[in-house]
Design a protein around this motif. Sequence first.
Motif, PDB file in Angstrom:
ATOM      1  N   GLY A   8       0.840  -1.205   0.000  1.00  0.00           N
ATOM      2  CA  GLY A   8       0.000   0.000   0.000  1.00  0.00           C
ATOM      3  C   GLY A   8       0.870   1.250   0.000  1.00  0.00           C
ATOM      4  N   ASN A   9       0.660   2.103  -0.982  1.00  0.00           N
ATOM      5  CA  ASN A   9       1.365   3.393  -1.039  1.00  0.00           C
ATOM      6  C   ASN A   9       0.384   4.460  -0.578  1.00  0.00           C
ATOM      7  N   TRP A  10       0.575   4.917   0.654  1.00  0.00           N
ATOM      8  CA  TRP A  10      -0.378   5.878   1.236  1.00  0.00           C
ATOM      9  C   TRP A  10      -0.142   7.299   0.710  1.00  0.00           C
ATOM     10  N   LYS A  11       0.942   7.497  -0.011  1.00  0.00           N
ATOM     11  CA  LYS A  11       1.303   8.819  -0.563  1.00  0.00           C
ATOM     12  C   LYS A  11       1.272   9.876   0.561  1.00  0.00           C
ATOM     13  N   MET A  12       0.901  11.117   0.256  1.00  0.00           N
ATOM     14  CA  MET A  12       0.942  12.172   1.281  1.00  0.00           C
ATOM     15  C   MET A  12      -0.433  12.268   1.958  1.00  0.00           C
ATOM     16  N   GLY A  94      11.626   5.620  -7.422  1.00  0.00           N
ATOM     17  CA  GLY A  94      11.264   5.876  -8.815  1.00  0.00           C
ATOM     18  C   GLY A  94       9.779   5.911  -9.090  1.00  0.00           C
ATOM     19  N   HIS A  95       8.966   6.224  -8.074  1.00  0.00           N
ATOM     20  CA  HIS A  95       7.530   6.360  -8.355  1.00  0.00           C
ATOM     21  C   HIS A  95       7.321   7.439  -9.412  1.00  0.00           C
ATOM     22  N   SER A  96       6.343   7.239 -10.274  1.00  0.00           N
ATOM     23  CA  SER A  96       6.170   8.179 -11.403  1.00  0.00           C
ATOM     24  C   SER A  96       5.857   9.598 -10.938  1.00  0.00           C
ATOM     25  N   GLU A  97       5.262   9.723  -9.738  1.00  0.00           N
ATOM     26  CA  GLU A  97       4.992  11.076  -9.239  1.00  0.00           C
ATOM     27  C   GLU A  97       6.295  11.793  -8.896  1.00  0.00           C
ATOM     28  N   ARG A  98       7.303  11.041  -8.455  1.00  0.00           N
ATOM     29  CA  ARG A  98       8.615  11.648  -8.189  1.00  0.00           C
ATOM     30  C   ARG A  98       9.386  11.849  -9.498  1.00  0.00           C
ATOM     31  N   TYR A 166       5.549  -2.612 -12.024  1.00  0.00           N
ATOM     32  CA  TYR A 166       5.174  -2.044 -13.322  1.00  0.00           C
ATOM     33  C   TYR A 166       3.950  -1.171 -13.088  1.00  0.00           C
ATOM     34  N   GLU A 167       4.133   0.139 -13.269  1.00  0.00           N
ATOM     35  CA  GLU A 167       3.042   1.078 -13.042  1.00  0.00           C
ATOM     36  C   GLU A 167       2.875   1.965 -14.277  1.00  0.00           C
ATOM     37  N   PRO A 168       1.997   1.566 -15.217  1.00  0.00           N
ATOM     38  CA  PRO A 168       1.762   2.441 -16.365  1.00  0.00           C
ATOM     39  C   PRO A 168       1.230   3.787 -15.865  1.00  0.00           C
ATOM     40  N   TRP A 170      -0.468   6.137 -17.077  1.00  0.00           N
ATOM     41  CA  TRP A 170      -1.852   6.458 -17.423  1.00  0.00           C
ATOM     42  C   TRP A 170      -2.865   5.728 -16.536  1.00  0.00           C
ATOM     43  N   ALA A 171      -2.405   4.733 -15.794  1.00  0.00           N
ATOM     44  CA  ALA A 171      -3.331   3.953 -14.952  1.00  0.00           C
ATOM     45  C   ALA A 171      -3.317   4.424 -13.499  1.00  0.00           C
ATOM     46  N   ILE A 172      -2.343   5.268 -13.140  1.00  0.00           N
ATOM     47  CA  ILE A 172      -2.194   5.642 -11.730  1.00  0.00           C
ATOM     48  C   ILE A 172      -3.214   6.717 -11.358  1.00  0.00           C
ATOM     49  N   GLY A 173      -4.078   6.364 -10.419  1.00  0.00           N
ATOM     50  CA  GLY A 173      -5.053   7.322  -9.894  1.00  0.00           C
ATOM     51  C   GLY A 173      -6.139   7.709 -10.887  1.00  0.00           C
ATOM     52  N   THR A 174      -6.254   6.996 -11.985  1.00  0.00           N
ATOM     53  CA  THR A 174      -7.225   7.378 -13.025  1.00  0.00           C
ATOM     54  C   THR A 174      -8.475   6.506 -13.003  1.00  0.00           C
ATOM     55  N   TYR A 207       2.076  -5.342 -10.176  1.00  0.00           N
ATOM     56  CA  TYR A 207       1.367  -4.403 -11.045  1.00  0.00           C
ATOM     57  C   TYR A 207       0.810  -3.274 -10.179  1.00  0.00           C
ATOM     58  N   GLY A 208       0.894  -2.041 -10.649  1.00  0.00           N
ATOM     59  CA  GLY A 208       0.298  -0.901  -9.945  1.00  0.00           C
ATOM     60  C   GLY A 208      -0.405   0.016 -10.916  1.00  0.00           C
ATOM     61  N   GLY A 209      -1.535   0.549 -10.498  1.00  0.00           N
ATOM     62  CA  GLY A 209      -2.309   1.476 -11.332  1.00  0.00           C
ATOM     63  C   GLY A 209      -3.781   1.129 -11.241  1.00  0.00           C
ATOM     64  N   SER A 210      -4.498   1.838 -10.317  1.00  0.00           N
ATOM     65  CA  SER A 210      -5.952   1.650 -10.159  1.00  0.00           C
ATOM     66  C   SER A 210      -6.342   0.214  -9.820  1.00  0.00           C
ATOM     67  N   VAL A 211      -5.518  -0.437  -8.995  1.00  0.00           N
ATOM     68  CA  VAL A 211      -5.908  -1.775  -8.508  1.00  0.00           C
ATOM     69  C   VAL A 211      -7.030  -1.595  -7.482  1.00  0.00           C
ATOM     70  N   THR A 212      -8.052  -2.426  -7.607  1.00  0.00           N
ATOM     71  CA  THR A 212      -9.196  -2.369  -6.692  1.00  0.00           C
ATOM     72  C   THR A 212      -9.564  -3.799  -6.280  1.00  0.00           C
ATOM     73  N   ALA A 228       0.661  -6.598  -6.108  1.00  0.00           N
ATOM     74  CA  ALA A 228       0.168  -5.275  -6.510  1.00  0.00           C
ATOM     75  C   ALA A 228       0.763  -4.176  -5.649  1.00  0.00           C
ATOM     76  N   LEU A 229       0.993  -3.037  -6.290  1.00  0.00           N
ATOM     77  CA  LEU A 229       1.301  -1.796  -5.575  1.00  0.00           C
ATOM     78  C   LEU A 229       0.018  -0.973  -5.670  1.00  0.00           C
ATOM     79  N   VAL A 230      -0.557  -0.673  -4.516  1.00  0.00           N
ATOM     80  CA  VAL A 230      -1.913  -0.118  -4.458  1.00  0.00           C
ATOM     81  C   VAL A 230      -1.870   1.281  -3.860  1.00  0.00           C
ATOM     82  N   GLY A 231      -2.400   2.263  -4.569  1.00  0.00           N
ATOM     83  CA  GLY A 231      -2.442   3.632  -4.048  1.00  0.00           C
ATOM     84  C   GLY A 231      -3.755   3.898  -3.348  1.00  0.00           C
ATOM     85  N   GLY A 232      -4.695   4.517  -4.061  1.00  0.00           N
ATOM     86  CA  GLY A 232      -5.971   4.952  -3.474  1.00  0.00           C
ATOM     87  C   GLY A 232      -6.674   3.880  -2.650  1.00  0.00           C
ATOM     88  N   ALA A 233      -6.748   2.675  -3.170  1.00  0.00           N
ATOM     89  CA  ALA A 233      -7.496   1.612  -2.474  1.00  0.00           C
ATOM     90  C   ALA A 233      -6.801   1.156  -1.195  1.00  0.00           C
TER      91      ALA A 233
END
Length: 252
Positions: A8-12, A94-98, A166-168, A170-174, A207-212, A228-233
């Motif tokens: 889980g990537n809780w971000k900020m 190396g997260h794409s946001e960084r 692998y985090e495309p 275009w799939a992150i947070g979309t 895999y990471g990018g809008s995993v639910t 999975a690398l999971v952000g929002g969820a």
Amino acid sequence: MRTRFVVGNWKMNLLRGEALELIEALKSVDAVSHEHVSVVVCPPFTALSTLTEHGLQGIELGAQNCHVSQKGAFTGEVSAEMLRDVGCSYVIVGHSERRRDQHETDAEIGRKALHALQFGLRPIICVGEQLEERQSGMTHEVLHRQISEIIEAAGADVVSKSVIAYEPVWAIGTGLAATTEQAQDAHAAIRAHLDQHAVTHRVPLLYGGSVTAANAAGLFSCPDVDGALVGGASLKAMEFAQIVHAARDSTR
Ligand code: PEP
């Protein structure tokens, strides 16, 4: 049996009290590591020591970034040694946001992975293509370039001891996750490229990018998707638990 990872990537997000509440909620719904499934959460730096002192029982701790140096005049930065000191076992690099906001390059990301491993942290190295790159058929080329440059900077040995996500972009947070076919295709390309670079050990590929909860089981059924690398969820205890349980089911 290969190990699955749910990270889980809780971000900020989350103040310390909220982070503690989420950890307690995760434990109460059994979103914790089991045999063959490792559960890792990556909170903001400010919550790390609070969570370690509280006790994580079955959940491992990761950070979202580290610096390439051990110490010194690097205002605002945090070293791998410091992260180890507050109880981390993993660090995302190396997260794409960084890459987007701090202009991190693959060479720098490789150096961070090397540094992290030297201080006992397992790097979770992120790669992935932009939407325009996918649309112009360059996905494999981009992944090959990113991985080659990271291996050049870190060495094949460091990459073989890391986890790759692998985090495309275009799939992150979309809300637009890769299909199982797209994920499997990219993961197989990454694995083939690692083989070419003499990374012989089977590196876990997440895999990471809008995993639910709805798409996790399908992704985990892909032969080259190890988790999975999971952000929002990852901020919603029940949903993250369902992803962890899908990972567990995929090992049966
Ligand atoms: C991420 O930030 O690593 C990520 C995958 O985010 P999300 O799951 O929200 O797309």
